[in-house]
Design an enzyme around this catalytic site. Structure first.
Site, PDB file in Angstrom:
ATOM      1  N   SER A 201      20.569  26.797   6.179  1.00  9.51           N
ATOM      2  CA  SER A 201      20.287  26.661   7.608  1.00  9.51           C
ATOM      3  C   SER A 201      18.812  26.420   7.902  1.00  9.51           C
ATOM      4  O   SER A 201      18.471  25.749   8.879  1.00  9.51           O
ATOM      5  CB  SER A 201      20.785  27.896   8.371  1.00  9.51           C
ATOM      6  OG  SER A 201      20.281  29.084   7.795  1.00  9.51           O
ATOM      7  N   HIS A 257      15.272  30.109  10.224  1.00 10.95           N
ATOM      8  CA  HIS A 257      15.583  29.026  11.149  1.00 10.95           C
ATOM      9  C   HIS A 257      14.324  28.520  11.841  1.00 10.95           C
ATOM     10  O   HIS A 257      14.086  27.300  11.911  1.00 10.95           O
ATOM     11  CB  HIS A 257      16.583  29.506  12.195  1.00 10.95           C
ATOM     12  CG  HIS A 257      17.910  29.890  11.616  1.00 10.95           C
ATOM     13  ND1 HIS A 257      18.929  30.426  12.381  1.00 10.95           N
ATOM     14  CD2 HIS A 257      18.392  29.824  10.350  1.00 10.95           C
ATOM     15  CE1 HIS A 257      19.978  30.664  11.612  1.00 10.95           C
ATOM     16  NE2 HIS A 257      19.674  30.308  10.374  1.00 10.95           N
TER      17      HIS A 257
END
Length: 309
Positions: A201, A257
């Site tokens: 991610s 992230h």
């Protein structure tokens, strides 16, 4: 005799000069001799022709490494499942911690005290369970080809590895044992290193950062559809994912992230994309960086396998 005469193919029409009926396949009026005027479709406006040409030029480009990375992630996932005894339970819960660590998941303790620095790279290809890998690989399938088509395979590989490592590094730096970050600070700061961290991610957020800056940086030359899809068009996607991260801050590594997103935006701010109609040759420097990034991934997994073996 043939079944159809090509002379009479088509449909009858009306002479615009005298109004007489012109037979199918005739090139001129048999009454007044006026040539048959073929109706031509109206030309598309200039901006629509430009948009169509831009889209065709970009969409026709290959996206080989988007598929390569997708297959590599799934391959590692299958190996991890095999190492977990191929139990259906672990697919939906999580792989055992011993398996996650053996395949290179990030843990601050092993990086800091045992100097296992390959764990800054290997987590990009390691996932915790089936839902985790499915969501990330679906996202790669949607986002990856756009970045690779716009920037080329060499830059795409560098973007993926660099932003993925940046995400892992951000995760590493935000583990602060004994900290009391409060509600807002807990979005990024983790007070313990109890659970190994892994997933693509961070690199995926990096690709979103690339497309976000791409849309802003080249907004004056992009067709309208590309302007809506990238740049400010990605703001709702970014905010939605950060919102989900805030709600799930207990088990979602938001620092990874954010680290990936910011590093992707930084890269796109200084790297140009492959404009349609321009030569497609790749600078040697980018090809060297691509090979170096791929070798880095292979070497890190070799070190992880060697350590666990």
């Amino acid at each position: 005799m043939p079944d159809s005469n090509p002379k009479y193919a088509g449909r009858p029409s009306v002479c615009r000069n005298c109004g007489a009926l012109i037979g199918a396949g005739e090139n001129s009026c048999h009454v007044c001799g006026a040539p048959l005027q073929q109706a031509s479709p109206p030309a598309l406006p200039l901006h629509e022709r430009y948009a169509l040409g831009f889209a065709r030029a970009v969409l026709s480009r290959p996206y080989i490494f988007s598929i390569v990375f997708l297959v590599a992630n799934l391959f590692v996932f299958m190996l991890m499942w095999e190492s977990s005894g191929m139990s259906s339970t672990v697919l939906w819960s999580a792989f055992p911690e011993s398996v996650l660590l053996a395949y290179g998941a990030k843990t601050n303790y092993l990086i800091h005290f045992e100097h296992q620095y390959w764990r800054f790279v290997t987590p990009i290809f390691v996932h915790v369970n089936l839902l985790h890998v499915f969501v990330n690989m679906y996202s790669l399938w949607v986002i990856g080809p756009w970045v690779e088509k716009l920037y080329g395979s060499a830059k795409f590989v560098v973007f993926w590895v660099v932003t993925g490592v940046a995400g892992v590094l951000a995760s590493y730096l935000t583990v602060i044992p004994g900290a009391h970050p409060g509600l807002i600070g807990s979005f990024l700061i983790k007070t313990g290193d109890m659970v190994p961290s892994a997933g693509a991610s961070g690199a995926l957020f990096g690709l979103i950062g690339v497309l976000f800056v791409f849309g802003l940086k080249y907004r004056r030359e992009l067709p309208e559809g590309f302007k809506r899809a990238f740049g400010t068009g990605l703001v709702p996607v970014i905010l939605l994912n950060l919102g989900i991260g805030f709600l799930g801050r207990g088990f979602i590594d938001n620092a990874a992230h954010v680290g990936g997103l910011l590093s992707g935006a930084a890269l796109a701010s200084v790297v140009s994309y492959k404009r349609p109609g321009r030569p497609t040759s790749v600078m040697i420097a980018w090809r060297v960086l691509q090979i170096a990034a791929l070798l880095l991934v292979l070497v890190c997994f070799y070190m992880a396998a060697r350590r666990s073996g």
